[in-house]
Scaffold this motif. Structure first.
Motif, PDB file in Angstrom:
ATOM      1  N   ALA A  14      -1.181  11.881  -4.892  1.00  0.00           N
ATOM      2  CA  ALA A  14      -0.102  12.930  -5.695  1.00  0.00           C
ATOM      3  C   ALA A  14      -0.350  12.808  -7.190  1.00  0.00           C
ATOM      4  O   ALA A  14       0.525  13.166  -7.871  1.00  0.00           O
ATOM      5  CB  ALA A  14       1.281  12.423  -5.409  1.00  0.00           C
ATOM      6  N   THR A  15      -1.570  12.306  -7.852  1.00  0.00           N
ATOM      7  CA  THR A  15      -1.885  12.261  -8.970  1.00  0.00           C
ATOM      8  C   THR A  15      -2.178  13.549  -9.777  1.00  0.00           C
ATOM      9  O   THR A  15      -1.788  13.901 -10.932  1.00  0.00           O
ATOM     10  CB  THR A  15      -2.639  11.116  -9.463  1.00  0.00           C
ATOM     11  OG1 THR A  15      -3.985  11.260  -8.440  1.00  0.00           O
ATOM     12  CG2 THR A  15      -1.880   9.757  -9.198  1.00  0.00           C
ATOM     13  N   GLU A  66      -3.099  22.201   0.649  1.00  0.00           N
ATOM     14  CA  GLU A  66      -2.019  21.264   0.466  1.00  0.00           C
ATOM     15  C   GLU A  66      -0.794  21.330   1.425  1.00  0.00           C
ATOM     16  O   GLU A  66      -0.212  20.316   1.771  1.00  0.00           O
ATOM     17  CB  GLU A  66      -1.359  21.447  -0.960  1.00  0.00           C
ATOM     18  CG  GLU A  66      -2.159  20.794  -2.194  1.00  0.00           C
ATOM     19  CD  GLU A  66      -2.450  19.225  -2.266  1.00  0.00           C
ATOM     20  OE1 GLU A  66      -3.173  18.871  -3.067  1.00  0.00           O
ATOM     21  OE2 GLU A  66      -1.515  18.719  -1.699  1.00  0.00           O
ATOM     22  N   LYS A 104       0.249  18.700   4.176  1.00  0.00           N
ATOM     23  CA  LYS A 104       0.998  17.395   3.887  1.00  0.00           C
ATOM     24  C   LYS A 104       2.420  17.474   4.442  1.00  0.00           C
ATOM     25  O   LYS A 104       3.241  16.591   4.775  1.00  0.00           O
ATOM     26  CB  LYS A 104       1.083  17.278   2.484  1.00  0.00           C
ATOM     27  CG  LYS A 104       1.625  15.850   1.928  1.00  0.00           C
ATOM     28  CD  LYS A 104       0.842  14.744   2.177  1.00  0.00           C
ATOM     29  CE  LYS A 104       1.572  13.406   1.523  1.00  0.00           C
ATOM     30  NZ  LYS A 104       0.721  12.219   2.245  1.00  0.00           N
ATOM     31  N   ARG A 140       9.382   2.582   4.857  1.00  0.00           N
ATOM     32  CA  ARG A 140       8.539   3.686   5.749  1.00  0.00           C
ATOM     33  C   ARG A 140       8.001   2.803   6.929  1.00  0.00           C
ATOM     34  O   ARG A 140       7.037   2.009   6.773  1.00  0.00           O
ATOM     35  CB  ARG A 140       7.548   4.564   5.142  1.00  0.00           C
ATOM     36  CG  ARG A 140       7.857   5.500   4.034  1.00  0.00           C
ATOM     37  CD  ARG A 140       7.180   5.886   3.193  1.00  0.00           C
ATOM     38  NE  ARG A 140       5.863   6.544   3.911  1.00  0.00           N
ATOM     39  CZ  ARG A 140       4.749   7.014   3.167  1.00  0.00           C
ATOM     40  NH1 ARG A 140       4.614   6.720   1.856  1.00  0.00           N
ATOM     41  NH2 ARG A 140       3.926   7.456   3.940  1.00  0.00           N
ATOM     42  N   LYS A 177       4.137   2.693   7.711  1.00  0.00           N
ATOM     43  CA  LYS A 177       3.505   1.655   6.740  1.00  0.00           C
ATOM     44  C   LYS A 177       4.118   0.295   6.955  1.00  0.00           C
ATOM     45  O   LYS A 177       2.880  -0.667   6.994  1.00  0.00           O
ATOM     46  CB  LYS A 177       4.213   2.087   5.297  1.00  0.00           C
ATOM     47  CG  LYS A 177       3.752   3.358   4.647  1.00  0.00           C
ATOM     48  CD  LYS A 177       2.315   3.312   4.296  1.00  0.00           C
ATOM     49  CE  LYS A 177       1.695   4.482   3.460  1.00  0.00           C
ATOM     50  NZ  LYS A 177       0.501   4.440   2.988  1.00  0.00           N
TER      51      LYS A 177
HETATM   52  P1  ATP Z   1       0.909   6.560   0.275  1.00  0.00           P
HETATM   53  O1  ATP Z   1       0.094   5.495  -0.157  1.00  0.00           O
HETATM   54  O2  ATP Z   1       2.493   6.240  -0.385  1.00  0.00           O
HETATM   55  O3  ATP Z   1       1.367   6.265   1.780  1.00  0.00           O
HETATM   56  P2  ATP Z   1      -0.375   8.576   1.066  1.00  0.00           P
HETATM   57  O4  ATP Z   1      -1.445   7.631   1.710  1.00  0.00           O
HETATM   58  O5  ATP Z   1      -0.091   9.804   1.845  1.00  0.00           O
HETATM   59  O6  ATP Z   1       0.937   8.124   0.448  1.00  0.00           O
HETATM   60  P3  ATP Z   1      -2.502   8.445  -0.879  1.00  0.00           P
HETATM   61  O7  ATP Z   1      -3.335   7.501  -0.124  1.00  0.00           O
HETATM   62  O8  ATP Z   1      -2.199   7.927  -2.167  1.00  0.00           O
HETATM   63  O9  ATP Z   1      -1.165   9.081  -0.234  1.00  0.00           O
HETATM   64  O10 ATP Z   1      -3.433   9.714  -1.074  1.00  0.00           O
HETATM   65  C1  ATP Z   1      -3.957  10.548  -0.108  1.00  0.00           C
HETATM   66  C2  ATP Z   1      -4.242  11.916  -0.720  1.00  0.00           C
HETATM   67  O11 ATP Z   1      -3.035  12.683  -0.206  1.00  0.00           O
HETATM   68  C3  ATP Z   1      -4.628  11.928  -1.881  1.00  0.00           C
HETATM   69  O12 ATP Z   1      -5.730  13.058  -2.058  1.00  0.00           O
HETATM   70  C4  ATP Z   1      -3.508  12.566  -2.730  1.00  0.00           C
HETATM   71  O13 ATP Z   1      -3.476  13.180  -3.853  1.00  0.00           O
HETATM   72  C5  ATP Z   1      -2.757  13.537  -1.405  1.00  0.00           C
HETATM   73  N1  ATP Z   1      -1.225  13.527  -1.570  1.00  0.00           N
HETATM   74  C6  ATP Z   1      -0.447  12.317  -1.406  1.00  0.00           C
HETATM   75  N2  ATP Z   1       0.780  12.595  -1.662  1.00  0.00           N
HETATM   76  C7  ATP Z   1       0.697  13.942  -1.996  1.00  0.00           C
HETATM   77  C8  ATP Z   1       1.901  15.060  -2.092  1.00  0.00           C
HETATM   78  N3  ATP Z   1       3.177  14.670  -1.952  1.00  0.00           N
HETATM   79  N4  ATP Z   1       1.611  16.430  -2.247  1.00  0.00           N
HETATM   80  C9  ATP Z   1       0.336  16.644  -2.205  1.00  0.00           C
HETATM   81  N5  ATP Z   1      -0.594  15.873  -1.830  1.00  0.00           N
HETATM   82  C10 ATP Z   1      -0.511  14.415  -1.796  1.00  0.00           C
END
Ligand code: ATP
Ligand code: ATP
Ligand code: MG
Ligand code: MG
Ligand code: MG
Ligand code: MG
Ligand code: MG
Length: 299
Positions: A1-2, A10, A13, A95, A98
């Motif tokens: 989400a950076t 997208e 998601k 969560r 997780k």
């Molecule tokens: P977390 O680590 O909190 O469980 P995650 O595993 O879904 O979240 P990351 O592992 O940080 O997220 O990233 C996975 C991919 O999904 C990355 O490419 C990130 O940019 C993308 N991503 C994560 N959250 C979002 C979001 N809210 N909207 C769009 N893209 C996202």
């Protein structure tokens, strides 16, 4: 989400399901070995209780609790372990997937990593040990304690059954089917079958098995190892509290303290908790005594 740049992909998601666990509830994550009946046979576990395998489970549980200081207590028996997250826990924003997947993978990784310490002459080969996991939220301390009691009663019932079953085989020369039938007849003969759970630690059924062990094999079930009869409790060890010596009640001065101060206190508590020695014991978690003497576990 950076990255703020959104691609046309997208939207996928949004298909993810939200799974935040109910706030302010005790979260129990229970893991259980997959197909351990087969694993036992493959690595020649001693029946009914292989001490090396139990020690390995406990070592993996200690490692999980070291890695995850949010876990306040663990309880293990056979190929299962329950881990309790404090009701105020905010790890992974609570969560479910997780929390469960982290506990399961951390436990599995340590189980495999530590295997050779406990089975030095039996190298692991695929299919490797793995575990499933689930999370359940309990809203009250009573519910949580009933959960712990449920698992320990289960341990007691299974161990008494397994000990009798395997003694009939190993010392009585019976076959597995014969031993099973022998114990089944007594189950049916017991009119208070349903009452067994509430009759802990004795029940008509338990008495029958105790009697078989004693009269046929001169075995006193009470003298069996505690780890087999009670399972294993893992927790952070602080000074024991004498029952009845309650802490000083909250004063109006305590209540008037700025929030930042209490936050620091909470941080300190968390650090102290993380540093405390983690111990494995085989105690009764059904009676009040265990909890009364360790008020930090449920406070
Ligand atoms: P977390 O680590 O909190 O469980 P995650 O595993 O879904 O979240 P990351 O592992 O940080 O997220 O990233 C996975 C991919 O999904 C990355 O490419 C990130 O940019 C993308 N991503 C994560 N959250 C979002 C979001 N809210 N909207 C769009 N893209 C996202
Ligand atoms: P599942 O994948 O559905 O959990 P399972 O074969 O693992 O299948 P369980 O109900 O979990 O089934 O039972 C675990 C089996 O492993 C039991 O038969 C139990 O006696 C055995 N077992 C677990 N730990 C030990 C041990 N330390 N010593 C001997 N046997 C053990
Ligand atoms: Mg990622
Ligand atoms: Mg299972
Ligand atoms: Mg299993
Ligand atoms: Mg099991
Ligand atoms: Mg991620």
């Amino acid at each position: 989400a950076t990255n703020t740049l959104l691609s046309r992909f997208e939207y996928v998601k949004d298909f993810e399901r939200s799974d935040y666990l109910l706030p302010n509830t005790w979260v129990v994550v229970r893991i259980d070995g997959k197909g351990f009946t087969k694993l036992c046979a493959r690595y020649g576990f001693e029946k009914p209780n292989d001490r090396r395998a139990l020690d390995l489970m406990n070592a993996a549980a200690k490692a999980v609790m070291t890695d995850l200081p949010d876990i306040t207590i663990g309880y293990g028996v056979s190929d299962e372990y329950s881990f309790i997250f404090h009701k105020t826990c905010t790890l992974y924003d609570r969560r479910e997937s997780k929390l469960v997947s982290t506990v399961v993978s951390t436990f599995s990784a340590y189980y495999v990593h530590l295997w050779s310490t406990y089975f030095p002459d039996m190298p692991l080969a695929p299919p490797l040990p793995s575990f499933d996991g689930r999370a359940v939220c309990y809203p009250s301390v009573q519910n949580l304690r009933d959960y712990m009691s449920w698992r320990q009663v289960d341990c007691h019932i299974n161990n008494l059954y397994n000990t009798t079953f395997w003694t009939l085989i190993q010392q009585g020369g019976m076959g597995a089917t014969e031993a099973e039938e022998f114990l089944k007849v007594r189950d049916v003969a017991s009119p208070s079958n349903v009452k067994l759970l509430t009759d802990y630690p004795q029940g008509t059924l338990s008495k029958d098995k105790n009697e078989i062990l004693y009269s046929k094999f001169h075995m006193n079930y009470n003298n069996e190892p505690e780890i087999n009869k009670k399972g294993s409790v893992v927790f952070r060890d602080y000074e024991l509290v004498e029952p009845g010596s309650d802490k000083v009640a909250e004063t109006i001065d305590d209540l008037a303290e700025p929030v930042t101060q209490s936050k620091t206190q909470a941080e300190n508590d968390k650090k102290r908790r993380a540093k405390a020695r983690i111990v494995v014991e085989h105690l009764d978690v059904i009676k009040d005594d265990f909890w009364d003497r360790r008020p930090w576990l449920l406070s």
